[in-house]
Design a protein around this motif. Structure first.
Motif, PDB file in Angstrom:
ATOM      1  N   ASN A  37       0.828  -1.195   0.000  1.00  0.00           N
ATOM      2  CA  ASN A  37       0.000   0.000   0.000  1.00  0.00           C
ATOM      3  C   ASN A  37       0.867   1.251   0.000  1.00  0.00           C
ATOM      4  O   ASN A  37       1.564   1.538   0.956  1.00  0.00           O
ATOM      5  N   SER A  38       0.797   1.996  -1.118  1.00  0.00           N
ATOM      6  CA  SER A  38       1.636   3.173  -1.263  1.00  0.00           C
ATOM      7  C   SER A  38       0.995   4.411  -0.681  1.00  0.00           C
ATOM      8  O   SER A  38       1.565   5.480  -0.747  1.00  0.00           O
ATOM      9  N   SER A  39      -0.214   4.299  -0.135  1.00  0.00           N
ATOM     10  CA  SER A  39      -0.888   5.450   0.445  1.00  0.00           C
ATOM     11  C   SER A  39      -1.498   5.039   1.774  1.00  0.00           C
ATOM     12  O   SER A  39      -1.381   3.907   2.204  1.00  0.00           O
ATOM     13  N   HIS A  40      -2.152   5.988   2.441  1.00  0.00           N
ATOM     14  CA  HIS A  40      -2.765   5.679   3.719  1.00  0.00           C
ATOM     15  C   HIS A  40      -4.240   5.324   3.561  1.00  0.00           C
ATOM     16  O   HIS A  40      -4.978   5.308   4.527  1.00  0.00           O
ATOM     17  N   ILE A  41      -4.698   5.070   2.350  1.00  0.00           N
ATOM     18  CA  ILE A  41      -6.048   4.539   2.136  1.00  0.00           C
ATOM     19  C   ILE A  41      -5.923   3.021   2.076  1.00  0.00           C
ATOM     20  O   ILE A  41      -5.364   2.475   1.135  1.00  0.00           O
ATOM     21  N   PRO A  42      -6.423   2.303   3.084  1.00  0.00           N
ATOM     22  CA  PRO A  42      -6.154   0.871   3.174  1.00  0.00           C
ATOM     23  C   PRO A  42      -7.131  -0.012   2.405  1.00  0.00           C
ATOM     24  O   PRO A  42      -6.885  -1.207   2.255  1.00  0.00           O
ATOM     25  N   GLU A 176     -10.639  -0.470   9.069  1.00  0.00           N
ATOM     26  CA  GLU A 176     -10.522  -0.100   7.666  1.00  0.00           C
ATOM     27  C   GLU A 176     -11.855   0.300   7.050  1.00  0.00           C
ATOM     28  O   GLU A 176     -11.894   0.935   6.000  1.00  0.00           O
ATOM     29  N   PHE A 177     -12.947  -0.047   7.710  1.00  0.00           N
ATOM     30  CA  PHE A 177     -14.238   0.446   7.237  1.00  0.00           C
ATOM     31  C   PHE A 177     -14.345   1.960   7.413  1.00  0.00           C
ATOM     32  O   PHE A 177     -14.984   2.644   6.623  1.00  0.00           O
ATOM     33  N   SER A 178     -13.733   2.492   8.452  1.00  0.00           N
ATOM     34  CA  SER A 178     -13.764   3.936   8.675  1.00  0.00           C
ATOM     35  C   SER A 178     -12.637   4.655   7.933  1.00  0.00           C
ATOM     36  O   SER A 178     -12.752   5.837   7.618  1.00  0.00           O
ATOM     37  N   ARG A 179     -11.552   3.944   7.643  1.00  0.00           N
ATOM     38  CA  ARG A 179     -10.413   4.582   6.980  1.00  0.00           C
ATOM     39  C   ARG A 179     -10.398   4.360   5.474  1.00  0.00           C
ATOM     40  O   ARG A 179      -9.579   4.926   4.759  1.00  0.00           O
ATOM     41  N   GLY A 180     -11.323   3.542   4.964  1.00  0.00           N
ATOM     42  CA  GLY A 180     -11.340   3.228   3.546  1.00  0.00           C
ATOM     43  C   GLY A 180     -11.949   4.336   2.698  1.00  0.00           C
ATOM     44  O   GLY A 180     -12.513   5.311   3.202  1.00  0.00           O
ATOM     45  N   PRO A 377     -13.364  19.197  -4.319  1.00  0.00           N
ATOM     46  CA  PRO A 377     -12.470  20.348  -4.390  1.00  0.00           C
ATOM     47  C   PRO A 377     -11.383  20.168  -5.447  1.00  0.00           C
ATOM     48  O   PRO A 377     -10.929  19.048  -5.690  1.00  0.00           O
ATOM     49  N   PRO A 378     -10.961  21.300  -6.067  1.00  0.00           N
ATOM     50  CA  PRO A 378     -10.000  21.238  -7.171  1.00  0.00           C
ATOM     51  C   PRO A 378      -8.697  20.571  -6.767  1.00  0.00           C
ATOM     52  O   PRO A 378      -8.238  20.687  -5.633  1.00  0.00           O
ATOM     53  N   GLN A 379      -8.139  19.860  -7.746  1.00  0.00           N
ATOM     54  CA  GLN A 379      -6.817  19.248  -7.620  1.00  0.00           C
ATOM     55  C   GLN A 379      -6.733  18.177  -6.537  1.00  0.00           C
ATOM     56  O   GLN A 379      -5.649  17.862  -6.043  1.00  0.00           O
ATOM     57  N   THR A 380      -7.879  17.619  -6.151  1.00  0.00           N
ATOM     58  CA  THR A 380      -7.856  16.528  -5.172  1.00  0.00           C
ATOM     59  C   THR A 380      -7.493  15.229  -5.880  1.00  0.00           C
ATOM     60  O   THR A 380      -8.254  14.720  -6.698  1.00  0.00           O
ATOM     61  N   ARG A 381      -6.319  14.705  -5.583  1.00  0.00           N
ATOM     62  CA  ARG A 381      -5.893  13.424  -6.150  1.00  0.00           C
ATOM     63  C   ARG A 381      -6.559  12.283  -5.382  1.00  0.00           C
ATOM     64  O   ARG A 381      -6.913  12.433  -4.216  1.00  0.00           O
ATOM     65  N   VAL A 382      -6.671  11.138  -6.037  1.00  0.00           N
ATOM     66  CA  VAL A 382      -7.316  10.015  -5.368  1.00  0.00           C
ATOM     67  C   VAL A 382      -6.516   9.592  -4.135  1.00  0.00           C
ATOM     68  O   VAL A 382      -7.083   9.136  -3.132  1.00  0.00           O
ATOM     69  N   THR A 383      -5.207   9.765  -4.173  1.00  0.00           N
ATOM     70  CA  THR A 383      -4.379   9.404  -3.016  1.00  0.00           C
ATOM     71  C   THR A 383      -4.572  10.364  -1.849  1.00  0.00           C
ATOM     72  O   THR A 383      -4.153  10.074  -0.728  1.00  0.00           O
ATOM     73  N   GLU A 384      -5.231  11.500  -2.107  1.00  0.00           N
ATOM     74  CA  GLU A 384      -5.475  12.497  -1.065  1.00  0.00           C
ATOM     75  C   GLU A 384      -6.923  12.478  -0.576  1.00  0.00           C
ATOM     76  O   GLU A 384      -7.291  13.273   0.283  1.00  0.00           O
ATOM     77  N   ALA A 385      -7.721  11.576  -1.102  1.00  0.00           N
ATOM     78  CA  ALA A 385      -9.153  11.554  -0.782  1.00  0.00           C
ATOM     79  C   ALA A 385      -9.446  10.720   0.455  1.00  0.00           C
ATOM     80  O   ALA A 385     -10.483  10.073   0.561  1.00  0.00           O
ATOM     81  N   HIS A 386      -8.538  10.749   1.401  1.00  0.00           N
ATOM     82  CA  HIS A 386      -8.661   9.952   2.617  1.00  0.00           C
ATOM     83  C   HIS A 386      -9.616  10.633   3.600  1.00  0.00           C
ATOM     84  O   HIS A 386      -9.925  11.827   3.468  1.00  0.00           O
ATOM     85  N   PRO A 387     -10.084   9.914   4.617  1.00  0.00           N
ATOM     86  CA  PRO A 387     -10.957  10.529   5.626  1.00  0.00           C
ATOM     87  C   PRO A 387     -10.278  11.705   6.315  1.00  0.00           C
ATOM     88  O   PRO A 387      -9.045  11.799   6.362  1.00  0.00           O
ATOM     89  N   ASN A 388     -11.091  12.578   6.856  1.00  0.00           N
ATOM     90  CA  ASN A 388     -10.598  13.759   7.556  1.00  0.00           C
ATOM     91  C   ASN A 388      -9.829  13.336   8.796  1.00  0.00           C
ATOM     92  O   ASN A 388     -10.403  12.846   9.761  1.00  0.00           O
TER      93      ASN A 388
END
Length: 397
Positions: A37-42, A176-180, A377-388
């Motif tokens: 996993n290269s990102s924090h979206i599990p 991971e249900f809350s972090r996915g 929001p503009p320029q939101t990459r999928v790797t940045e679309a993680h939970p708040n």
């Protein structure tokens, strides 16, 4: 009689499979992908129709036939395409394995998410008329019910195993249900049904109730701890060769690309209402991160500039042309079944079979939306679309 029984049996098999833990390695991918996993979206939990179905239709109603899958998998893979779908490429961007379909009980692994999408599904609950028009009953509400089952059975397993420090190698970790990431790509079939059953103006008037049902499911997912949503609007349905080229009853007015203007106007109205509702949901569900992705603009750009991007006739399609048949039909020649054949080079085509996109087109779209070029929001990459993260840190204390 249509195969409702098949749906029930497939669902039952899927549930029974969830009891078989530890039989496969964590991160197992039937496609042999690296699962680092290269990102924090599990994990990804996906809801949708044929644009992101990785096997639910095949599990419930029977497999897609050759030549589907020829480009990447070398055989039918449960996908309505010659290869990978947008959801597959998004999974790759996140360093995750391709999603197993929830209804596919053999060889599936839900360790890093699950796919509830099924071809022919709608946001609105299917009725008898829709079923007769070949739209299946596994609507968004049913997909939500399936997600609830997965989440509940996962919690049940970990509750039973906690005294033994047990883990299930084919189920998500509980947090991971809350972090996915919850991805949603749906609405095309609702519009398709409207356009074949009513006027364009009536179709536009019917959209608001569909958006209401979509929002209700998203709110329920939020109540079930979903914290990050990646929502695709619907594409330019008037540019699908099925409507723009093959439909003898289509409206005469077309745009500079040959797309049916009236049908695209219906899609644009759907997208306008969806975007407005997303803004309202952001105000209501401030602890969630909701990314709206303009798939329509990405696909229309591809169609408008097909030659510049290396594609041939934007309204042509690859599969089925040789025998004048769609991919899912065959003919008998001298007592032998011959499947509708594809063109020699599917990567030259945007459309695979007149309705679904080719792998090459899916890759083109996925690359651009994953990089945030069509995000709000503009320029939101999928790797940045993680939970708040701030919300997660507050609520976890």
């Amino acid at each position: 009689m249509k195969p409702i029984v098949g749906v029930v049996l497939a669902a039952a098999m899927a549930l029974s499979f969830l009891q078989i833990c530890g039989s496969q390695k964590i991160g197992y991918s039937p496609l042999g992908l690296s699962t680092g996993n290269s990102s924090h979206i599990p994990a990804i939990f996906n809801f949708g129709d044929s644009n992101s179905d990785t096997g639910s239709w095949s599990a419930a109603f029977g497999p897609f036939l050759p030549p589907n899958g020829i480009t990447f998998f070398g055989k039918p893979s449960g996908r309505a395409s010659d290869g990978r779908l947008i959801i597959d490429f998004l999974a790759e961007k996140l360093g995750l394995p391709y999603l197993s379909a929830f209804l596919n009980s053999i060889g599936s692994n839900y360790r890093q998410g699950a796919n509830f999408a099924v071809s022919g599904a709608t946001i609105q609950q299917s009725n008898g008329k829709m079923y007769d028009a070949d739209f299946n009953p596994l609507s968004l509400a049913i997909q939500l019910s399936q997600f609830k089952q997965l989440k509940a059975r996962t919690a049940e397993f970990y509750e039973q195993a906690k005294d033994e420090d047990g883990k299930c190698n084919v189920l998500p970790e509980e947090d991971e249900f809350s972090r996915g990431l919850y991805t949603m790509d749906m609405g095309q079939n609702d519009l398709h049904y409207f356009l074949i059953s009513m006027t364009e103006e009536q179709a536009k008037e019917s959209i608001s109730s569909v958006i209401d049902q979509f929002a209700m499911v998203l709110e329920k997912l939020h109540q079930l701890d979903a914290g990050a949503f990646w929502i695709h609007n619907t594409g330019p349905i008037g540019c699908l060769p099925f409507f723009a080229v093959d439909d003898p009853e289509k409206p005469e007015t077309t745009d500079q690309n040959g797309c049916v203007e009236a049908y695209n106007e219906v899609a644009q109205e759907f997208n306008t209402q969806l975007k407005e509702r997303v803004y309202k949901l952001r105000d209501q569900l401030q602890s969630s991160r909701i990314t709206y992705v303009d798939i329509y603009s990405a696909k229309y750009d591809l169609i408008s500039n097909a030659a510049a991007y290396g594609f041939s006739n934007p309204l042509g399609y690859c599969c089925g042309q040789s025998h004048d048949l769609p991919c899912w039909q065959d003919v008998t020649v001298n007592g032998t079944d011959v499947y509708a054949s594809s063109c020699n080079n599917p990567s030259e085509y945007i459309s695979w079979d007149g309705i679904h996109y080719s792998e090459a087109a899916n890759r083109w779209v996925a690359d651009r939306i994953a990089d945030g070029l069509y995000s709000d929001p503009p320029q939101t990459r999928v790797t940045e679309a993680h939970p708040n993260r701030r919300y997660m840190s507050v609520t976890s204390t």
